[in-house]
Design a protein around this motif. Sequence first.
Motif, short mmCIF file in Angstrom:
data_model
loop_
_atom_site.label_atom_id
_atom_site.label_comp_id
_atom_site.label_asym_id
_atom_site.label_seq_id
_atom_site.Cartn_x
_atom_site.Cartn_y
_atom_site.Cartn_z
N UNK A 127 -3.17 2.15 75.81
CA UNK A 127 -3.49 0.73 75.99
C UNK A 127 -4.76 0.35 75.24
N UNK A 128 -5.84 1.08 75.51
CA UNK A 128 -7.12 0.79 74.85
C UNK A 128 -7.27 1.63 73.59
N UNK A 129 -8.33 1.34 72.84
CA UNK A 129 -8.55 2.07 71.60
C UNK A 129 -7.78 1.46 70.46
N UNK A 130 -7.52 2.26 69.45
CA UNK A 130 -6.80 1.81 68.25
C UNK A 130 -5.46 2.52 68.19
N UNK A 131 -4.38 1.76 68.26
CA UNK A 131 -3.04 2.34 68.29
C UNK A 131 -2.18 1.77 67.19
N UNK A 132 -1.71 2.63 66.27
CA UNK A 132 -0.71 2.16 65.30
C UNK A 132 0.58 1.78 66.04
N UNK A 133 1.01 0.54 65.87
CA UNK A 133 2.20 0.03 66.57
C UNK A 133 2.98 -0.86 65.61
N UNK A 134 4.17 -1.21 66.01
CA UNK A 134 4.99 -2.18 65.28
C UNK A 134 5.22 -3.37 66.20
N UNK A 135 4.83 -4.54 65.74
CA UNK A 135 4.96 -5.78 66.51
C UNK A 135 5.81 -6.75 65.70
N UNK A 136 6.90 -7.20 66.29
CA UNK A 136 7.82 -8.13 65.63
C UNK A 136 8.24 -7.61 64.26
N UNK A 137 8.46 -6.30 64.20
CA UNK A 137 8.89 -5.69 62.96
C UNK A 137 7.78 -5.43 61.96
N UNK A 138 6.54 -5.72 62.33
CA UNK A 138 5.40 -5.57 61.43
C UNK A 138 4.57 -4.38 61.89
N UNK A 139 4.30 -3.47 60.96
CA UNK A 139 3.45 -2.32 61.28
C UNK A 139 1.99 -2.69 61.14
N UNK A 140 1.18 -2.13 62.04
CA UNK A 140 -0.25 -2.40 62.01
C UNK A 140 -0.95 -1.61 63.09
N UNK A 141 -2.13 -2.04 63.45
CA UNK A 141 -2.93 -1.35 64.47
C UNK A 141 -3.36 -2.36 65.53
N UNK A 169 -11.65 -11.07 68.55
CA UNK A 169 -10.53 -10.65 69.36
C UNK A 169 -10.25 -11.64 70.49
N UNK A 170 -9.09 -11.47 71.12
CA UNK A 170 -8.67 -12.30 72.25
C UNK A 170 -9.15 -11.65 73.55
N UNK A 171 -9.71 -12.46 74.44
CA UNK A 171 -10.15 -11.98 75.75
C UNK A 171 -9.02 -12.12 76.75
N UNK A 172 -8.74 -11.02 77.47
CA UNK A 172 -7.73 -11.04 78.52
C UNK A 172 -8.43 -10.97 79.87
N UNK A 173 -8.43 -12.06 80.56
CA UNK A 173 -9.03 -12.14 81.89
C UNK A 173 -8.01 -11.71 82.93
N UNK A 174 -8.44 -11.29 84.14
CA UNK A 174 -9.83 -11.19 84.58
C UNK A 174 -10.45 -9.81 84.33
N UNK A 175 -9.70 -8.92 83.69
CA UNK A 175 -10.19 -7.55 83.55
C UNK A 175 -11.29 -7.45 82.51
N UNK A 176 -11.27 -8.30 81.51
CA UNK A 176 -12.29 -8.23 80.49
C UNK A 176 -11.92 -7.35 79.32
N UNK A 177 -10.62 -7.31 78.99
CA UNK A 177 -10.15 -6.55 77.85
C UNK A 177 -10.04 -7.49 76.64
N UNK A 178 -10.57 -7.06 75.52
CA UNK A 178 -10.46 -7.79 74.26
C UNK A 178 -9.43 -7.08 73.39
N UNK A 179 -8.55 -7.84 72.74
CA UNK A 179 -7.46 -7.23 71.98
C UNK A 179 -7.17 -8.01 70.71
N UNK A 180 -6.59 -7.33 69.73
CA UNK A 180 -6.08 -7.97 68.53
C UNK A 180 -5.15 -6.99 67.82
N UNK A 181 -4.12 -7.53 67.20
CA UNK A 181 -3.22 -6.74 66.35
C UNK A 181 -3.53 -7.10 64.91
N UNK A 182 -3.92 -6.08 64.13
CA UNK A 182 -4.25 -6.30 62.72
C UNK A 182 -3.11 -5.72 61.88
N UNK A 183 -2.34 -6.58 61.23
CA UNK A 183 -1.17 -6.09 60.49
C UNK A 183 -1.56 -5.21 59.29
#
Length: 735
Positions: A127-141, A169-183
């Motif tokens: 969940x956290x950290x940097x994860x190589x993933x594919x989102x909507x058919x697009x590879x990125x981290x 990055x985007x803030x996800x409340x209420x936990x305080x997680x910041x996230x972004x997908x960089x293609x």
Amino acid sequence: MDALLLSGGIAPEAISALVEGRHGDPFSILGPHAGADGEVVVRAFLPGAVGLTILDRSNGAQLAVASLLHPAGLFAATLTEGAAYLLQIQWPDAVQVTEDPYSFGVQLGDLDLHLIGQGTHYNLTQALGANPVTVEGVEGVRFAVWAPNARRVSVVGDFNAWDGRRHPMRLRQPVGIWEIFVPRLTAGERYKYEIIDQHGTVLPQKADPVGRSAEAAPSTASIVASSAPFDWHDADWMRSQRERTKIDGPMSVYEVHVGSWVRDLADGNRSLDWIELSQRMIPYVRDMGFTHIELLPIMEHPFGGSWGYQPLGLFAPTGRYGTPEDFAYFIDRCHAHGIGVILDWVPAHFPTDIWGMARFDGTALYEHEDPREGFHKDWNTLIYNLGRNEVKGFLIASALEWLERYHVDGLRVDAVASMLYRDYSRAADEWIPNKFGGRENLESIEFFKHLNSIIHTRCPHAFTVAEESTAFPDVTRPPEEGGLGFDLKWNMGWMHDSLHYVEEDPVYRRYHHGSITFGMVYAYTERFMLPLSHDEVVHGKGSLLLKMPGDVWQKFANLRAYFGFMWGHPGKKLLFMGGEIGQSSEWNHDASVHWDLIDDPMHGGLQRLVRDLNRLYVQHAALHYGDIHPDGFEWAVVDDAENSVLAMLRYDRERQGAVLVVSNFTPVPRTGYRIGVSGGGSWQVILNSDAGVYGGANSYVGDATAEPIAAHGHPFSIQADLPALSTVMFRLTRE
């Protein structure tokens, strides 16, 4: 198109905050947004770009040419419909085509956020950290980090010129997680987080607390690790570990500091990497008969002089010795050769480096705010706040990372005593009592119980070892019975007492006989490991050999007798590297073990003794069954302080096999010494530490037959000639 329409009514101050890198909600401005009459307005902030064209993602056709909305690099374009699109960015010297990071929705699910907040997301690196993933058919981290008190968090790296304005990055409340997908990012990218605290201060760029790879020190960036599974070949080993009682059998541990086991002098005195260690260390350890290798902490740490005990990357193998894949290969090779691997793991404290976890989001996030709870004066380090669910979950997930992802067999938990007591190494006015007014750290106690319960449930192949130096009760009792749940505990009392005894001149040992025998008074109150660790051969303490009294010959004889006693004494064994060859100087983490010494017959002989002790320990169940089972031990001679002789009877589970271990800790041979045994039979010599092959005087010790003559409280006895400064082992053979 009119700039007002392109800005979508966004207030000028919000645009200023964005272009100045202060905006905490970039997704509210950037990416696709509904415009007038069903149109879609796409905005992108690209500092330094000279132009932007929007392309159709499906076919690359041009959809729109963006207008410059703000001279700092804020572009905007209008699309007639919400088709998936690409950004074609014109830089001064290149053209880049990529998907828009701000066109993708939220990355983490509600369950992820809930579990992180509860401290129960034990697959935290997924969940956290940097994860190589594919989102909507697009590879990125996908990047995600916990920073609940930050005003803005950006991911920075080589991919955006370390510019915190580029990927807020985007803030996800209420936990305080910041996230972004960089293609279009891949494994191997360097990155950090740039954080603005709640007061508007830009903090020093931070390494990822949950990063799975890191640059080799002194560099400090995190590295995007591959998500590909390791190529394991140890299925049979892992199955065998799950199917046996892990601590019932023999356990002889070779403790190693990876960076100084062998250094390549021809190549700038560099340390070996994991591949080289696989080729050299593993065959050596196997030949020496050790069952396990214990590695001083290999989690990423900034200061090599801490030996790894001040880590900042609790999920990342240090980059000093290779990649995470190289480390996994080392573990796999150990298992292929029948060797288990234990890692030192440090949940007690972490260093104050500004690019680490200290005041990570501008507040005491991982640590306590009050230094009476949150600062170790001894080590100048910070203490984890185990009162926070997120911090407990972070640490438990780290432990599981090594056991599950890397197939590690055991964790030796460092500095447990410092965690169990609020007044540990503190003056009366430097600590805060618990809610009942006591000195026990209730949060740590519950943490250890929970940690061990989770490990034993999820990782049936694994075990835990506590470095706990006090008399805290029930360290190795299961949590359901009120204990902390560790499988083993370092027996620091045995180590201190026995070393104190053998460091005495033999003429005075009669006055300290209780030191060498006292360990058996409490030997079965816990399940113990006997450690002769790195801590005993540093900081002016001298090597094990130099601790011994007498001339050179007597030093070696004393150490051989002591090793024989240790391998005959109940408890698992641990020996730090160099001890097995009788290294003359104390350990230096910047130099190799002095391997050239084994050409000397005395040093080489000591090494051969350790090898034979390990093999006997494994071969004879009588020598290891009583490590944790009290019916496997009996004193044969315990009260002969005058002659400094003691003898131990070791039995197997059925009491059919028996080994008699006799130590003479004076330079006076004992001829015809009578030793009490429990029954008749012949006793065959299986080891004599004074043998010539070990560098001894080669005194002869013959086999013996038990006679019905009472001695030392036993109905039978044997007579044996005991060489000076020796340990002799006899095996019972019944007729």
